[in-house]
Write a protein that holds these residues in place. Sequence first.
Motif, short mmCIF file in Angstrom:
data_model
loop_
_atom_site.label_atom_id
_atom_site.label_comp_id
_atom_site.label_asym_id
_atom_site.label_seq_id
_atom_site.Cartn_x
_atom_site.Cartn_y
_atom_site.Cartn_z
N LEU A 20 122.35 -25.92 121.50
CA LEU A 20 121.04 -25.29 121.69
C LEU A 20 120.53 -25.45 123.12
O LEU A 20 119.95 -24.53 123.69
N ALA A 21 120.80 -26.60 123.75
CA ALA A 21 120.39 -26.82 125.14
C ALA A 21 121.15 -25.87 126.06
O ALA A 21 120.58 -25.31 127.01
N ALA A 22 122.44 -25.68 125.79
CA ALA A 22 123.24 -24.75 126.62
C ALA A 22 122.73 -23.32 126.44
O ALA A 22 122.64 -22.56 127.40
N LEU A 23 122.42 -22.92 125.22
CA LEU A 23 121.89 -21.57 124.96
C LEU A 23 120.54 -21.36 125.67
O LEU A 23 120.32 -20.33 126.31
N LEU A 24 119.66 -22.33 125.59
CA LEU A 24 118.35 -22.23 126.24
C LEU A 24 118.50 -22.16 127.76
O LEU A 24 117.82 -21.37 128.42
#
Length: 172
Positions: A20-24
């Motif tokens: 999720l951090a990479a997507l954000l």
Amino acid sequence: MIPLRPSTPTQWLQLASAALAALLAGLWLLPNQRTHWHPPPAQLQDIQAMQPSLPHQAEDWPEWQNRILQMQERPLFILERRLPPPPKKEETPAASDQWNSAVLLGTYASDKTSGAFLVFGGQAQRLVLGQALGGWILHAVHPTGVELQRDGQKRQLAVQKKDLTQAAPAAR
């Protein structure tokens, strides 16, 4: 280092948080038309259509709605706001009722004075020319009546004649 194949729930949560951090970070750093906010276009409103239609006569409204209309006509924080004019003073009904039931018994006139005898408010009164009674001033004395005056208004009282065809009441 996180193994590629997580085996515990904590490792599953760490892997999901990293994804999720990479997507954000990708959505934030890479330019994309879908991620930019654009303000919506202005919409014109018809204010007159939003206001309720007013009745043609103020008598059709309840009292509280009339007060609201008066407040809208005279807003609170306007320098030109003035108090409404005081209500007109009306004649007291008791005084006019007493004169409606007053009975003129007779008049008199001499070289020095003239006046009238009358029953006013249930009591016999003697009124001299120029004297006031019940807010009215005796203005003129005639053989068959009197003329009273107040604030430019005039009122006439005629002598009440007794019916002599009936017998007098018995003395006590």
